[in-house]
Design a protein around this motif. Sequence first.
Motif, PDB file in Angstrom:
ATOM      1  N   MET A 216      -7.216  21.694 -17.097  1.00  9.80           N
ATOM      2  CA  MET A 216      -6.893  22.465 -15.584  1.00  9.80           C
ATOM      3  C   MET A 216      -5.675  22.147 -15.333  1.00  9.80           C
ATOM      4  N   TRP A 217      -5.093  20.959 -15.529  1.00  8.14           N
ATOM      5  CA  TRP A 217      -3.899  20.519 -15.084  1.00  8.14           C
ATOM      6  C   TRP A 217      -2.444  21.215 -15.672  1.00  8.14           C
TER       7      TRP A 217
ATOM      8  N   ILE B 273      -4.581  37.624 -10.149  1.00  8.21           N
ATOM      9  CA  ILE B 273      -4.612  36.777 -11.309  1.00  8.21           C
ATOM     10  C   ILE B 273      -4.697  35.388 -10.774  1.00  8.21           C
ATOM     11  N   VAL B 274      -3.791  34.794  -9.845  1.00  9.34           N
ATOM     12  CA  VAL B 274      -3.810  33.411  -9.082  1.00  9.34           C
ATOM     13  C   VAL B 274      -5.267  33.215  -8.548  1.00  9.34           C
ATOM     14  N   HIS B 275      -5.931  34.239  -7.836  1.00 12.77           N
ATOM     15  CA  HIS B 275      -7.004  34.315  -7.354  1.00 12.77           C
ATOM     16  C   HIS B 275      -8.138  33.672  -8.581  1.00 12.77           C
ATOM     17  N   ALA B 276      -8.340  34.308  -9.665  1.00 14.54           N
ATOM     18  CA  ALA B 276      -8.851  34.267 -10.790  1.00 14.54           C
ATOM     19  C   ALA B 276      -8.736  32.701 -11.247  1.00 14.54           C
ATOM     20  N   GLU B 277      -7.611  32.522 -11.471  1.00 11.40           N
ATOM     21  CA  GLU B 277      -7.095  31.231 -12.093  1.00 11.40           C
ATOM     22  C   GLU B 277      -7.804  30.095 -11.389  1.00 11.40           C
ATOM     23  N   LEU B 278      -7.549  30.079  -9.911  1.00  8.69           N
ATOM     24  CA  LEU B 278      -7.866  29.136  -9.157  1.00  8.69           C
ATOM     25  C   LEU B 278      -9.344  28.811  -8.903  1.00  8.69           C
ATOM     26  N   ALA B 279      -9.970  29.977  -8.991  1.00  4.05           N
ATOM     27  CA  ALA B 279     -11.446  30.071  -9.180  1.00  4.05           C
ATOM     28  C   ALA B 279     -12.157  29.507 -10.354  1.00  4.05           C
ATOM     29  N   VAL B 280     -11.723  30.102 -11.554  1.00  2.00           N
ATOM     30  CA  VAL B 280     -12.150  29.516 -12.617  1.00  2.00           C
ATOM     31  C   VAL B 280     -11.775  27.923 -12.890  1.00  2.00           C
ATOM     32  N   LEU B 281     -10.440  27.638 -12.691  1.00  2.00           N
ATOM     33  CA  LEU B 281     -10.061  26.090 -12.938  1.00  2.00           C
ATOM     34  C   LEU B 281     -10.937  25.140 -11.859  1.00  2.00           C
ATOM     35  N   ARG B 282     -10.958  25.552 -10.968  1.00  2.00           N
ATOM     36  CA  ARG B 282     -11.562  24.635  -9.773  1.00  2.00           C
ATOM     37  C   ARG B 282     -10.815  23.424  -9.780  1.00  2.00           C
ATOM     38  N   PRO B 283      -9.544  23.205  -9.412  1.00  2.00           N
ATOM     39  CA  PRO B 283      -8.506  22.121  -9.260  1.00  2.00           C
ATOM     40  C   PRO B 283      -9.035  21.217  -8.375  1.00  2.00           C
ATOM     41  N   PHE B 284      -9.986  21.682  -7.354  1.00  2.00           N
ATOM     42  CA  PHE B 284     -10.331  20.614  -6.220  1.00  2.00           C
ATOM     43  C   PHE B 284     -11.713  20.450  -6.097  1.00  2.00           C
ATOM     44  N   PRO B 285     -12.079  19.074  -5.475  1.00  2.00           N
ATOM     45  CA  PRO B 285     -13.580  18.860  -5.721  1.00  2.00           C
ATOM     46  C   PRO B 285     -14.404  19.727  -4.842  1.00  2.00           C
ATOM     47  N   THR B 286     -14.075  20.335  -3.828  1.00  2.00           N
ATOM     48  CA  THR B 286     -14.694  21.197  -3.059  1.00  2.00           C
ATOM     49  C   THR B 286     -13.854  22.415  -2.709  1.00  2.00           C
ATOM     50  N   ALA B 287     -14.421  23.541  -1.940  1.00  2.00           N
ATOM     51  CA  ALA B 287     -13.717  24.686  -1.269  1.00  2.00           C
ATOM     52  C   ALA B 287     -12.970  25.212  -2.196  1.00  2.00           C
ATOM     53  N   ASN B 288     -13.233  25.517  -3.718  1.00  2.00           N
ATOM     54  CA  ASN B 288     -12.310  26.069  -4.638  1.00  2.00           C
ATOM     55  C   ASN B 288     -12.291  27.603  -4.173  1.00  2.00           C
ATOM     56  N   GLY B 289     -13.627  28.028  -3.865  1.00  2.00           N
ATOM     57  CA  GLY B 289     -13.373  29.530  -3.733  1.00  2.00           C
ATOM     58  C   GLY B 289     -12.646  29.908  -2.397  1.00  2.00           C
ATOM     59  N   LEU B 290     -12.780  29.365  -1.527  1.00  2.00           N
ATOM     60  CA  LEU B 290     -11.983  29.398  -0.232  1.00  2.00           C
ATOM     61  C   LEU B 290     -10.521  29.431  -0.491  1.00  2.00           C
ATOM     62  N   VAL B 291     -10.067  28.269  -1.166  1.00  2.00           N
ATOM     63  CA  VAL B 291      -8.799  28.307  -1.546  1.00  2.00           C
ATOM     64  C   VAL B 291      -8.231  29.275  -2.379  1.00  2.00           C
ATOM     65  N   ALA B 292      -9.012  29.669  -3.477  1.00  2.00           N
ATOM     66  CA  ALA B 292      -8.456  30.583  -4.191  1.00  2.00           C
ATOM     67  C   ALA B 292      -8.211  32.200  -3.467  1.00  2.00           C
ATOM     68  N   ARG B 293      -9.410  32.513  -2.463  1.00  2.00           N
ATOM     69  CA  ARG B 293      -9.058  33.679  -1.831  1.00  2.00           C
ATOM     70  C   ARG B 293      -7.998  33.774  -0.780  1.00  2.00           C
ATOM     71  N   ALA B 294      -7.864  32.546  -0.102  1.00  2.00           N
ATOM     72  CA  ALA B 294      -6.662  32.215   0.577  1.00  2.00           C
ATOM     73  C   ALA B 294      -5.157  32.317  -0.086  1.00  2.00           C
ATOM     74  N   ALA B 295      -5.317  31.826  -1.144  1.00  2.00           N
ATOM     75  CA  ALA B 295      -4.118  31.927  -2.260  1.00  2.00           C
ATOM     76  C   ALA B 295      -3.739  33.236  -2.418  1.00  2.00           C
ATOM     77  N   GLU B 296      -4.578  34.169  -2.756  1.00  2.00           N
ATOM     78  CA  GLU B 296      -4.696  35.485  -3.052  1.00  2.00           C
ATOM     79  C   GLU B 296      -3.880  36.236  -1.900  1.00  2.00           C
ATOM     80  N   ARG B 297      -4.469  35.977  -0.644  1.00  2.00           N
ATOM     81  CA  ARG B 297      -4.107  36.588   0.538  1.00  2.00           C
ATOM     82  C   ARG B 297      -2.576  36.249   0.855  1.00  2.00           C
ATOM     83  N   CYS B 298      -2.145  34.915   0.743  1.00  2.00           N
ATOM     84  CA  CYS B 298      -0.834  34.590   0.828  1.00  2.00           C
ATOM     85  C   CYS B 298       0.208  35.454  -0.219  1.00  2.00           C
ATOM     86  N   LEU B 299      -0.219  35.599  -1.323  1.00  2.00           N
ATOM     87  CA  LEU B 299       0.480  36.393  -2.022  1.00  2.00           C
ATOM     88  C   LEU B 299       0.518  37.804  -1.964  1.00  2.00           C
TER      89      LEU B 299
END
Length: 260
Positions: A144-145, A169-195
């Motif tokens: 993941m790192w 791609i950023v959305h999918a990578e964050l969702a698949v990697l799940r870098p955080f203990p929780t809320a990875n889907g929320l973060v992935a979708r917000a990261a997509e929106r930021c981009l």
Amino acid sequence: MTADVFAPLAALEGVGSAARAARDAVDVLLRDRGLRRVGSEVTAEALLRGAQASAALAGSPSTLEEVRRGEGDALAAGAVRMTGELMGLAPQVDTAPVQVWTRLHQLAAADLGSADQLGHLRTSREPLPDDIPGLPPAPPADVMWERLSGLAKALTTPTTAPGLVVAAIVHAELAVLRPFPTANGLVARAAERCLLVARGIDQVAVTVPEAGHLELGASYPDGLTGYAVRGVTGVQSWLLRECEVIALAAERSPLNSPTR
């Protein structure tokens, strides 16, 4: 010189034309409605709708009206918190992406875990997160790192790929990697929106991509699974799905359906 890793993905069969069509749908929305008519209240409404849809994808039962009244559950509350800072974080996503992602997690997970877990990238001493139903197991922390670092480096490197492809791609990578203990889907979708904001697809954030993902929700876990395990074919399918999502995002804009 660092390679442009996004350009070859944008060149996959059918992706370029689908991305142009999706971008046209957003451009038509903004042109027809007139950017000068887009006030902060429209952006706020689009972000609120997106927060509720993203939370619903994560399993929240909270309705849009409940979220609007501030009565949503912990997932919805976290998604709404992210919207409060999203427009300020978007300009930083191309220069400090990891910091943006960790801040999104701090906001998303404030009611989901202990304070020491907020913005915390997982380590090998912790269990693998399993917070996005239907996906294969998350990769070990060392993998993941490495991938997360590569993704961050790619984001700070010039690319000829459409912003829509980069966001997907950023959305999918964050969702698949799940870098955080929780809320990875929320973060992935917000990261997509930021981009989508930062790369000029929807600079005023009046589309609702999260609603598009929710409406195509039956294919969401399968799309991410394909991205994770099917190689180039899976990536191509995910990108084509993303183009459908962005077209739906334009249709679901509050510019088309004002707050009732």
